[in-house]
Each structure stands twice: as C-alpha cells, then as structure tokens.
Motif scaffolding. Structure first.
Motif, PDB file in Angstrom:
ATOM      1  N   GLN A  14      56.963  57.884  39.998  1.00  0.00           N
ATOM      2  CA  GLN A  14      56.290  57.823  41.289  1.00  0.00           C
ATOM      3  C   GLN A  14      57.293  57.639  42.436  1.00  0.00           C
ATOM      4  N   ALA A  15      58.224  56.696  42.258  1.00  0.00           N
ATOM      5  CA  ALA A  15      59.094  56.283  43.361  1.00  0.00           C
ATOM      6  C   ALA A  15      60.197  57.305  43.654  1.00  0.00           C
ATOM      7  N   PHE A  16      60.671  58.009  42.620  1.00  0.00           N
ATOM      8  CA  PHE A  16      61.832  58.889  42.817  1.00  0.00           C
ATOM      9  C   PHE A  16      61.478  60.376  42.724  1.00  0.00           C
ATOM     10  N   ALA A  17      60.185  60.697  42.780  1.00  0.00           N
ATOM     11  CA  ALA A  17      59.743  62.085  42.584  1.00  0.00           C
ATOM     12  C   ALA A  17      60.383  63.043  43.581  1.00  0.00           C
ATOM     13  N   ALA A  64      69.271  52.031  39.665  1.00  0.00           N
ATOM     14  CA  ALA A  64      67.904  52.296  40.123  1.00  0.00           C
ATOM     15  C   ALA A  64      67.257  50.971  40.500  1.00  0.00           C
ATOM     16  N   ILE A  65      66.442  51.019  41.552  1.00  0.00           N
ATOM     17  CA  ILE A  65      65.661  49.844  41.946  1.00  0.00           C
ATOM     18  C   ILE A  65      64.363  50.358  42.556  1.00  0.00           C
ATOM     19  N   ALA A  66      63.253  49.765  42.168  1.00  0.00           N
ATOM     20  CA  ALA A  66      61.969  50.178  42.741  1.00  0.00           C
ATOM     21  C   ALA A  66      60.967  49.033  42.618  1.00  0.00           C
ATOM     22  N   VAL A  67      60.040  49.023  43.567  1.00  0.00           N
ATOM     23  CA  VAL A  67      58.955  48.045  43.596  1.00  0.00           C
ATOM     24  C   VAL A  67      57.647  48.843  43.642  1.00  0.00           C
ATOM     25  N   SER A  68      56.637  48.376  42.935  1.00  0.00           N
ATOM     26  CA  SER A  68      55.345  49.061  42.941  1.00  0.00           C
ATOM     27  C   SER A  68      54.846  49.204  44.374  1.00  0.00           C
ATOM     28  N   ARG A  72      55.141  46.302  47.896  1.00  0.00           N
ATOM     29  CA  ARG A  72      56.304  46.432  48.791  1.00  0.00           C
ATOM     30  C   ARG A  72      56.110  45.602  50.066  1.00  0.00           C
ATOM     31  N   GLY A  73      57.218  45.276  50.683  1.00  0.00           N
ATOM     32  CA  GLY A  73      57.177  44.533  51.945  1.00  0.00           C
ATOM     33  C   GLY A  73      56.889  43.053  51.784  1.00  0.00           C
ATOM     34  N   GLN A  74      57.009  42.541  50.547  1.00  0.00           N
ATOM     35  CA  GLN A  74      56.707  41.120  50.303  1.00  0.00           C
ATOM     36  C   GLN A  74      57.899  40.377  49.698  1.00  0.00           C
ATOM     37  N   GLY A  75      59.066  40.993  49.765  1.00  0.00           N
ATOM     38  CA  GLY A  75      60.255  40.281  49.305  1.00  0.00           C
ATOM     39  C   GLY A  75      60.653  40.525  47.866  1.00  0.00           C
ATOM     40  N   VAL A  76      59.913  41.380  47.142  1.00  0.00           N
ATOM     41  CA  VAL A  76      60.261  41.622  45.735  1.00  0.00           C
ATOM     42  C   VAL A  76      61.606  42.357  45.641  1.00  0.00           C
ATOM     43  N   GLY A  77      61.801  43.344  46.514  1.00  0.00           N
ATOM     44  CA  GLY A  77      63.058  44.085  46.524  1.00  0.00           C
ATOM     45  C   GLY A  77      64.232  43.161  46.784  1.00  0.00           C
ATOM     46  N   ARG A  78      64.059  42.295  47.751  1.00  0.00           N
ATOM     47  CA  ARG A  78      65.122  41.340  48.090  1.00  0.00           C
ATOM     48  C   ARG A  78      65.443  40.426  46.886  1.00  0.00           C
ATOM     49  N   THR A  79      64.403  39.978  46.200  1.00  0.00           N
ATOM     50  CA  THR A  79      64.594  39.134  45.013  1.00  0.00           C
ATOM     51  C   THR A  79      65.356  39.886  43.929  1.00  0.00           C
ATOM     52  N   ARG A  97      77.885  48.429  43.901  1.00  0.00           N
ATOM     53  CA  ARG A  97      77.643  49.654  44.687  1.00  0.00           C
ATOM     54  C   ARG A  97      76.321  50.299  44.287  1.00  0.00           C
ATOM     55  N   LEU A  98      75.854  51.170  45.142  1.00  0.00           N
ATOM     56  CA  LEU A  98      74.688  51.996  44.817  1.00  0.00           C
ATOM     57  C   LEU A  98      74.708  53.249  45.673  1.00  0.00           C
ATOM     58  N   THR A  99      73.967  54.239  45.218  1.00  0.00           N
ATOM     59  CA  THR A  99      73.784  55.470  45.991  1.00  0.00           C
ATOM     60  C   THR A  99      72.319  55.559  46.373  1.00  0.00           C
ATOM     61  N   THR A 100      72.047  55.859  47.623  1.00  0.00           N
ATOM     62  CA  THR A 100      70.658  56.061  48.040  1.00  0.00           C
ATOM     63  C   THR A 100      70.593  57.195  49.053  1.00  0.00           C
ATOM     64  N   ALA A 101      69.390  57.725  49.253  1.00  0.00           N
ATOM     65  CA  ALA A 101      69.239  58.825  50.207  1.00  0.00           C
ATOM     66  C   ALA A 101      69.470  58.313  51.626  1.00  0.00           C
ATOM     67  N   GLU A 106      63.754  52.340  54.090  1.00  0.00           N
ATOM     68  CA  GLU A 106      63.406  51.067  53.431  1.00  0.00           C
ATOM     69  C   GLU A 106      64.583  50.549  52.611  1.00  0.00           C
ATOM     70  N   ALA A 107      65.180  51.454  51.824  1.00  0.00           N
ATOM     71  CA  ALA A 107      66.299  51.035  50.970  1.00  0.00           C
ATOM     72  C   ALA A 107      67.509  50.647  51.815  1.00  0.00           C
ATOM     73  N   LEU A 108      67.812  51.454  52.836  1.00  0.00           N
ATOM     74  CA  LEU A 108      68.978  51.134  53.673  1.00  0.00           C
ATOM     75  C   LEU A 108      68.797  49.773  54.346  1.00  0.00           C
ATOM     76  N   GLU A 109      67.598  49.536  54.886  1.00  0.00           N
ATOM     77  CA  GLU A 109      67.320  48.237  55.531  1.00  0.00           C
ATOM     78  C   GLU A 109      67.506  47.093  54.541  1.00  0.00           C
ATOM     79  N   LEU A 110      66.929  47.278  53.352  1.00  0.00           N
ATOM     80  CA  LEU A 110      67.020  46.234  52.330  1.00  0.00           C
ATOM     81  C   LEU A 110      68.481  45.917  52.015  1.00  0.00           C
TER      82      LEU A 110
HETATM   83  C1  LIG Z   1      63.366  50.015  48.728  1.00  0.00           C
HETATM   84  C2  LIG Z   1      62.355  49.076  48.061  1.00  0.00           C
HETATM   85  C3  LIG Z   1      62.893  48.708  46.663  1.00  0.00           C
HETATM   86  C4  LIG Z   1      62.215  47.805  48.895  1.00  0.00           C
HETATM   87  O1  LIG Z   1      61.417  46.878  48.176  1.00  0.00           O
HETATM   88  P1  LIG Z   1      60.462  45.824  48.937  1.00  0.00           P
HETATM   89  O2  LIG Z   1      59.957  44.876  47.921  1.00  0.00           O
HETATM   90  O3  LIG Z   1      59.466  46.535  49.758  1.00  0.00           O
HETATM   91  O4  LIG Z   1      61.529  45.117  49.886  1.00  0.00           O
HETATM   92  P2  LIG Z   1      61.392  43.667  50.571  1.00  0.00           P
HETATM   93  O5  LIG Z   1      59.941  43.369  50.799  1.00  0.00           O
HETATM   94  O6  LIG Z   1      62.167  42.700  49.774  1.00  0.00           O
HETATM   95  O7  LIG Z   1      62.067  43.928  51.973  1.00  0.00           O
HETATM   96  C5  LIG Z   1      63.411  43.565  52.225  1.00  0.00           C
HETATM   97  C6  LIG Z   1      63.856  44.193  53.518  1.00  0.00           C
HETATM   98  O8  LIG Z   1      63.814  45.619  53.378  1.00  0.00           O
HETATM   99  C7  LIG Z   1      63.391  46.214  54.603  1.00  0.00           C
HETATM  100  N1  LIG Z   1      62.148  46.964  54.401  1.00  0.00           N
HETATM  101  C8  LIG Z   1      61.305  46.925  53.349  1.00  0.00           C
HETATM  102  N2  LIG Z   1      60.299  47.801  53.561  1.00  0.00           N
HETATM  103  C9  LIG Z   1      60.530  48.393  54.744  1.00  0.00           C
HETATM  104  C10 LIG Z   1      59.845  49.403  55.489  1.00  0.00           C
HETATM  105  N3  LIG Z   1      58.710  49.983  55.034  1.00  0.00           N
HETATM  106  N4  LIG Z   1      60.389  49.786  56.672  1.00  0.00           N
HETATM  107  C11 LIG Z   1      61.532  49.232  57.125  1.00  0.00           C
HETATM  108  N5  LIG Z   1      62.220  48.264  56.460  1.00  0.00           N
HETATM  109  C12 LIG Z   1      61.709  47.867  55.286  1.00  0.00           C
HETATM  110  C13 LIG Z   1      63.147  45.111  55.561  1.00  0.00           C
HETATM  111  O9  LIG Z   1      64.303  44.993  56.336  1.00  0.00           O
HETATM  112  C14 LIG Z   1      62.974  43.894  54.691  1.00  0.00           C
HETATM  113  O10 LIG Z   1      63.455  42.752  55.326  1.00  0.00           O
HETATM  114  P3  LIG Z   1      62.449  41.658  55.926  1.00  0.00           P
HETATM  115  O11 LIG Z   1      61.793  41.038  54.734  1.00  0.00           O
HETATM  116  O12 LIG Z   1      63.365  40.737  56.648  1.00  0.00           O
HETATM  117  O13 LIG Z   1      61.482  42.401  56.797  1.00  0.00           O
HETATM  118  C15 LIG Z   1      60.951  49.744  47.957  1.00  0.00           C
HETATM  119  O14 LIG Z   1      60.593  50.246  49.222  1.00  0.00           O
HETATM  120  C16 LIG Z   1      60.862  50.856  46.942  1.00  0.00           C
HETATM  121  O15 LIG Z   1      60.602  50.617  45.763  1.00  0.00           O
HETATM  122  N6  LIG Z   1      61.064  52.117  47.386  1.00  0.00           N
HETATM  123  C17 LIG Z   1      60.966  53.268  46.487  1.00  0.00           C
HETATM  124  C18 LIG Z   1      62.154  53.317  45.541  1.00  0.00           C
HETATM  125  C19 LIG Z   1      63.463  53.407  46.300  1.00  0.00           C
HETATM  126  O16 LIG Z   1      63.564  54.077  47.316  1.00  0.00           O
HETATM  127  N7  LIG Z   1      64.492  52.711  45.775  1.00  0.00           N
HETATM  128  C20 LIG Z   1      65.796  52.664  46.387  1.00  0.00           C
HETATM  129  C21 LIG Z   1      66.616  53.749  45.882  1.00  0.00           C
HETATM  130  S1  LIG Z   1      68.255  53.159  45.625  1.00  0.00           S
END
Ligand SMILES: CC(C)(COP(=O)(O)OP(=O)(O)OC[C@H]1O[C@@H](n2cnc3c(N)ncnc32)[C@H](O)[C@@H]1OP(=O)(O)O)[C@@H](O)C(=O)NCCC(=O)NCCS
Length: 139
Positions: A14-17, A64-68, A72-79, A97-101, A106-110
């Motif tokens: 789902q996440a990387f389609a 690879a990293i992904a959240v359902s 998303r947006g609740q800190g799971v990615g950060r954890t 290191r990691l590679t992302t688009a 969302e990923a860049l911000e995280l």
């Molecule tokens: C990237 C991803 C893992 C982030 O997970 P998440 O649980 O939503 O992230 P968090 O809730 O921990 O957010 C952490 C920070 O990311 C940024 N962020 C998350 N969602 C965002 C959004 N929709 N828009 C902008 N920034 C966002 C914010 O800066 C956020 O910081 P804040 O908590 O101070 O606002 C998630 O969006 C995802 O699974 N995406 C699809 C898979 C993917 O793209 N993986 C990365 C490829 S390397």
C-alpha cells in the motif's frame, strides 16, 4: 513474530505502490539475511508500523519505514526512527542513512526533524522515474 510478515507485506504494498509495483514481496525480502533488524510498532496488540534496518561495518541503512495510513500523524514514525537510531548506536555504526523520494514531504519532514540532513540527490532513482535523495545522520 507470527503475523509480522503479513503486516509488512500488506502495508508495503500500500505505502510504496507509487515507487515499486512489487513493493510487498520486495520489502519482505529485505527483512531476510545477515545484518538486518526489523522492528514493528504495536499498540494494544495492533500493529501500527515497521522499520527495516540493514547494517554494514560502519553505516546502517533504513531500508524501509511505514506507518498504517489510519495511524499517521500521531508520532509512530518518530518512535520508529528513534528506535532505529537506538539500534544503530548499539550496533556500533557511525552513520545512519536512507533513501527517499524527493517529493515525499512526510518522510523528509520526519527525517529532518529527527536530525538527518540531505547528503545527495539521485535523479530518476525509482522505477517510474521519480527523483530520490539520500539522507544521513551521525550517531
Ligand atoms: C513517513 C511516515 C513513516 C511518517 O509516519 P508518521 O507516523 O505519520 O510520522 P509522525 O506522526 O511521527 O510525524 C513526525 C513528523 O513528520 C512530519 N509529518 C508527518 N506527517 C506529515 C504530513 N502529512 N505532512 C507534513 N509533515 C508530516 C511532521 O513534521 C511530524 O512532526 P510533528 O509531530 O512535530 O508534527 C508515514 O507518512 C508513512 O508511512 N508514509 C508512507 C511510507 C513512506 O513514505 N515511508 C518513507 C519512505 S523512506
């Protein structure tokens, strides 16, 4: 743990389609092999997300990293990133290191918020021609 593979396969598909039509099996294959550590985030018995790490002698990669989507947006990615950094430090590598688009805001911000910086850009890295960037962080 039983069920982790099915979760990782389903969420990856789902996440990387947009980047890889075979993302499910490809991500699952990344979890096999030497130097790989996979962590699944769980709350109340429900799987929320995962991170796959691969370690070489001096550098670790977040493969690879992904959240359902509903979580998303609740800190799971950060954890998950914090856990990746903890595991990498324990492993003894100097850099993570990691590679992302490049378009994956969302990923860049995280990752920028978690102390990573863009090291280089990789034009047309993905199968459909999207540009990528490599991010890195000292440990
Ligand atoms: C990237 C991803 C893992 C982030 O997970 P998440 O649980 O939503 O992230 P968090 O809730 O921990 O957010 C952490 C920070 O990311 C940024 N962020 C998350 N969602 C965002 C959004 N929709 N828009 C902008 N920034 C966002 C914010 O800066 C956020 O910081 P804040 O908590 O101070 O606002 C998630 O969006 C995802 O699974 N995406 C699809 C898979 C993917 O793209 N993986 C990365 C490829 S390397």
């Amino acid at each position: 743990m039983a069920g982790d593979d099915a979760f990782i396969e389903r969420l990856s598909r789902q996440a990387f389609a947009d980047f890889d039509p075979l993302a499910g099996p490809h991500t699952l294959s990344l979890t096999q092999g030497d130097g790989v550590v996979t962590r699944v985030a769980v709350r109340d018995g429900e799987r929320l997300g995962f991170v796959v790490l691969q370690f070489g002698p001096s550098v670790g990669w977040i493969q690879a990293i992904a959240v359902s989507p509903s979580e998303r947006g609740q800190g799971v990615g950060r954890t998950l990133v914090a856990e990746a950094i903890r595991v990498a430090r324990r492993t003894g590598v100097r850099r993570l290191r990691l590679t992302t688009a490049q378009a994956n805001v969302e990923a860049l911000e995280l990752f920028l918020k978690c102390g990573f910086a863009i090291e280089r850009r990789v034009p047309r890295h993905y199968a459909r021609g999207q540009d990528a960037c490599v991010l890195g962080r000292a440990l």
